[in-house]
Design a protein around this motif. Structure first.
Motif, PDB file in Angstrom:
ATOM      1  N   ALA A  63     -78.089  14.792  23.243  1.00 35.27           N
ATOM      2  CA  ALA A  63     -79.301  13.993  23.454  1.00 35.27           C
ATOM      3  C   ALA A  63     -80.089  13.893  22.155  1.00 35.27           C
ATOM      4  CB  ALA A  63     -80.152  14.611  24.554  1.00 35.27           C
ATOM      5  N   ARG A  64     -80.658  12.705  21.890  1.00 39.11           N
ATOM      6  CA  ARG A  64     -81.387  12.477  20.645  1.00 39.11           C
ATOM      7  C   ARG A  64     -82.878  12.338  20.923  1.00 39.11           C
ATOM      8  NH1 ARG A  64     -79.094   8.853  16.995  1.00 39.11           N
ATOM      9  NH2 ARG A  64     -79.999   7.089  18.080  1.00 39.11           N
ATOM     10  N   PHE A  81     -77.879   9.126  23.790  1.00 39.29           N
ATOM     11  CA  PHE A  81     -77.026  10.247  23.405  1.00 39.29           C
ATOM     12  C   PHE A  81     -76.233   9.850  22.166  1.00 39.29           C
ATOM     13  CE2 PHE A  81     -77.717  10.731  27.942  1.00 39.29           C
ATOM     14  CZ  PHE A  81     -78.048  12.079  28.055  1.00 39.29           C
ATOM     15  N   ALA A  82     -76.042  10.808  21.281  1.00 39.43           N
ATOM     16  CA  ALA A  82     -75.283  10.556  20.051  1.00 39.43           C
ATOM     17  C   ALA A  82     -73.784  10.640  20.336  1.00 39.43           C
ATOM     18  CB  ALA A  82     -75.666  11.570  18.982  1.00 39.43           C
ATOM     19  N   SER A  83     -73.023   9.828  19.633  1.00 39.40           N
ATOM     20  CA  SER A  83     -71.561   9.875  19.703  1.00 39.40           C
ATOM     21  C   SER A  83     -71.005  10.367  18.377  1.00 39.40           C
ATOM     22  CB  SER A  83     -70.993   8.480  20.004  1.00 39.40           C
ATOM     23  OG  SER A  83     -71.346   8.053  21.293  1.00 39.40           O
ATOM     24  N   HIS A  84     -69.827  10.939  18.433  1.00 40.38           N
ATOM     25  CA  HIS A  84     -69.159  11.350  17.198  1.00 40.38           C
ATOM     26  C   HIS A  84     -68.851  10.094  16.382  1.00 40.38           C
ATOM     27  CE1 HIS A  84     -65.885  12.680  14.561  1.00 40.38           C
ATOM     28  NE2 HIS A  84     -66.358  13.901  14.719  1.00 40.38           N
ATOM     29  N   ALA A 135     -81.258   5.002  14.230  1.00 41.40           N
ATOM     30  CA  ALA A 135     -81.792   6.366  14.065  1.00 41.40           C
ATOM     31  C   ALA A 135     -80.606   7.303  13.875  1.00 41.40           C
ATOM     32  CB  ALA A 135     -82.620   6.770  15.275  1.00 41.40           C
ATOM     33  N   PRO A 136     -80.110   7.462  12.647  1.00 41.96           N
ATOM     34  CA  PRO A 136     -78.918   8.277  12.401  1.00 41.96           C
ATOM     35  C   PRO A 136     -79.113   9.729  12.835  1.00 41.96           C
ATOM     36  CG  PRO A 136     -79.473   6.960  10.470  1.00 41.96           C
ATOM     37  CD  PRO A 136     -80.626   6.848  11.420  1.00 41.96           C
ATOM     38  N   VAL A 137     -78.006  10.368  13.153  1.00 36.54           N
ATOM     39  CA  VAL A 137     -78.020  11.775  13.536  1.00 36.54           C
ATOM     40  C   VAL A 137     -78.480  12.613  12.349  1.00 36.54           C
ATOM     41  CG1 VAL A 137     -76.561  13.695  14.286  1.00 36.54           C
ATOM     42  CG2 VAL A 137     -76.158  11.394  15.176  1.00 36.54           C
TER      43      VAL A 137
END
Length: 651
Positions: free
Chosen positions: A148-149, A16-19, A98-100
């Motif tokens: 989710a990524r 999961f991505a975080s801010h 793996a950047p957003v």
């Protein structure tokens, strides 16, 4: 979409991505720490992905614990810091690998998750639900699938991933059901557990945040959160919006590159914190070597404060010779003295040679450098200062990130033993003379202040309470009392000179300060627009500190505004994300805004270009005083001016 039998296990592994702003702040907070701070615990609660990590750590440490009974931030603070560091480092590494794809979309979704969390907690408080922190997390995690990524945009896969992670927590809570029944019709949820009803009522009200008309509450919210009415919903929504704006301004919209920088800084903090225990200055030496090898800041000098003579004295470290330098901090304008005084790094370059001390200029030229930085060492005695020299570019990193280098200095001095230096006749005499000089000066200053106070009493008695200047005389009397308290504090140590709390009317305090400063702004042709919210709760705080905060901000705003410009002074109240009532003080100027190169180190003490002994300490002092009152300060700036916002707890 139907999932094959292998899909859940694949979904389980989806990160999961975080801010980026929250994650970067958390890396900075945990670096070198030997416990989980209150601030770190708070940050875990401001991001769905990080909140999930914290819940997993709680579940591993306390399997089967009932979530509604916990004060979750305190529970996070009790966890093993090494465990949390490993989780956060892994999360940061995954996000860097793996950047957003879209930071703007992530920012919007993050704000929506905060909106639902805030709304759920507000509903829980109104309905007397005991698990307020659990309610906050339920609202926050409604949005977990959107973080989710690597799902290819498939919301079903994202939801399956999030559901699987919540189901395996192993905690006594209905929290996983928020996703399981997210799309269930409202009439089927009327008899559901309160946590589920409140979270989904909030989710359906805020799912389109911020695009919403307060006069149009969602019908599902009215049904699931009954007996709530339209006015309640509107009030919660408006408070929520202000709270989120405050949080967003505090966290900042950080690029992913900030995560890489904080990860690197965290590695250095851990290196410094793990210095050799058998070498009392190993941490200082490691810091000096690190600054030289990684940032090109060399020619290190370590000055340690002699508790007997009160002087900064050179000390040999890492094979470097003992520098023949002694600085008496009292009255000194050296970078070392300012760093010791403010407990924050100070940078001096040849660009500001007119304001720099002769010693600083000598040390810069001795190293054939362009500037010098002073980093305070140690948070508790023995304390000192590390001086490093180098190029303007290298020094700019310290000026831009004062908190990181302050933390490095604290860790570097953590293992230094409090050895008592040999007490020579000279050092004892020097200390005694200094103490006696301060007490004598305080006594002599108090005498004329007392005479002035007496004459003010006489003037007031002659003029009467109804005199046009009675209010001004009262203000003068109060300011004289404040001066006496400040002077008295000079003769006491820090533990003796404790804060004095008193009930303070913030609106009345601001009105007094506007009167006191009127000659300054009227002479400039400026004008002050005062907008004070009536009925604000009175604050139990150190009135002198609060007055100094507002006065500094007001004078800065007047100075920044052009001739004939306007300064706005406002007060208000809001409910923050913890459902705590806060009092706001907002000070806005009409100046050109803060230059980009100063924004990142606005609250650090730097050499000013104003001359006249101005040390550029105003905002640094404002920040430290605000934090001493358990408040927070944020700002926003642009071409039309700068606004500072102070938030203080009402209770």
């Amino acid at each position: 979409m139907s999932l094959n039998s292998n899909a859940p296990s694949q979904a389980d592994r989806l990160p999961f991505a975080s801010h980026p702003g929250v994650l970067a702040r958390l890396l900075a907070e945990l670096g070198g720490a030997d416990s989980v701070s209150k601030e770190a615990s708070r940050l875990f609660m401001l991001d769905p992905a990080l909140a999930l990590l914290a819940l997993e750590a709680i579940a591993n440490a306390y399997p089967g614990i009932q979530l509604a009974d916990l004060q979750i931030e305190q529970q996070i603070a009790s966890l093993d810091p090494v465990t949390l560091k490993c989780l956060i480092i892994s999360t940061a590494a995954e996000q860097l690998a793996a950047p957003v794809a879209s930071l703007e979309e992530l920012e919007t979704t993050w704000r929506q998750s905060l909106a639902t969390a805030h709304f759920t907690r507000a509903l829980a408080e109104q309905s007397a639900y005991r698990g307020l922190d659990e309610a906050w997390l339920a609202g926050l995690l409604c949005w977990l699938p959107r973080f989710a990524r690597h799902t290819g945009g498939d919301i079903d896969v994202a939801r399956a991933c999030a559901q699987s992670n919540l189901d395996r927590l192993g905690l006594d809570t209905f929290l996983p059901d928020i996703l399981r029944y997210a799309n269930e019709p409202a009439h089927r949820l009327r008899d559901a557990a309160p946590l589920l009803r409140l979270a989904l009522a909030a989710y359906r009200q805020t799912m389109n945040y911020p695009a919403w008309i307060p006069a149009l509450p969602h019908p599902d919210t009215l049904l699931l959160a009954a007996p709530i009415d339209r006015d309640n919903i509107r009030d919660i929504y408006l408070n929520m919006g202000r709270s989120i704006d405050t949080l967003a301004a505090e966290i900042g919209h950080k690029p992913s590159g900030e995560i890489a920088r904080e990860l690197s800084r965290m590695g250095r903090l851990e290196l410094i914190a793990g210095g050799r225990q058998n070498d009392p200055v190993a941490g200082v030496n490691t810091l000096a070597d690190s600054l030289a090898s990684q940032e090109g800041l060399g020619h290190a000098l370590y000055l340690r404060l002699n508790p007997l003579g009160g002087a900064l004295e050179g000390l040999a470290i890492g094979g470097r010779p003992q520098p023949p330098i002694v600085i008496q901090p009292e009255g000194s304008t050296t970078a070392a003295a300012w760093a010791l005084l403010t407990r924050s790094p100070v940078v001096v370059t040849l660009d500001t040679a007119g304001d720099a001390s002769v010693l600083d200029l000598q040390l810069i030229r001795q190293a054939n450098a362009e500037g010098i930085a002073a980093i305070p060492i140690g948070a508790t005695p023995p304390i000192g200062v590390l001086l490093v020299r180098g190029s303007r570019h290298a020094l700019s990193h310290i000026a831009a990130n004062p908190q990181h280098y302050t933390r490095l200095g604290e860790l570097a001095g953590r293992n230094i033993p409090a050895a008592v230096p040999a007490e020579t006749g000279n050092s004892t005499t020097s200390r005694d003379q200094f103490t006696a000089r301060v007490r004598r000066a305080a006594h002599e200053i108090n005498n004329p202040l007392g005479i002035i106070k007496n004459y003010l009493v006489i003037m007031k008695a002659k003029l009467g309470d109804d005199a046009p200047v009675a209010d001004e005389l009262r203000i003068m009397h109060e300011e004289l009392d404040r001066s006496v308290r400040i002077i008295r504090g000079l003769t006491q140590d820090e533990t003796a000179a404790s804060s004095i709390k008193e009930v303070t009317d913030i609106n009345a305090l601001i009105e007094d300060l506007v009167k006191v400063t009127s000659p300054s702004w009227q002479e400039k042709g400026a004008w002050i627009e005062v907008k004070l919210e009536p009925g604000l709760p009175k604050l139990a705080c150190d009135r002198d500190k609060l007055k100094q905060i507002v006065l500094n901000l007001l004078l800065n705003a007047l100075e920044a505004s052009p001739l004939g410009g306007m300064v706005k002074l406002e007060t208000g109240s809001l409910i923050n994300h913890r459902q705590e009532r806060m009092v706001e003080i907002i000070v806005s100027d009409s100046g050109p805004g803060i230059p980009v190169e100063l924004v990142n180190h606005l609250f650090s003490p730097v050499e000013s270009e104003k001359g006249d002994g101005h040390a550029g300490l105003g905002l640094s002092i404002v920040k430290s005083l605000t934090e001493a009152l358990e408040g927070r300060i944020t700002f926003k700036t642009g071409a039309s001016g700068t606004t500072f916002q102070i938030s203080l707890p009402a209770n």
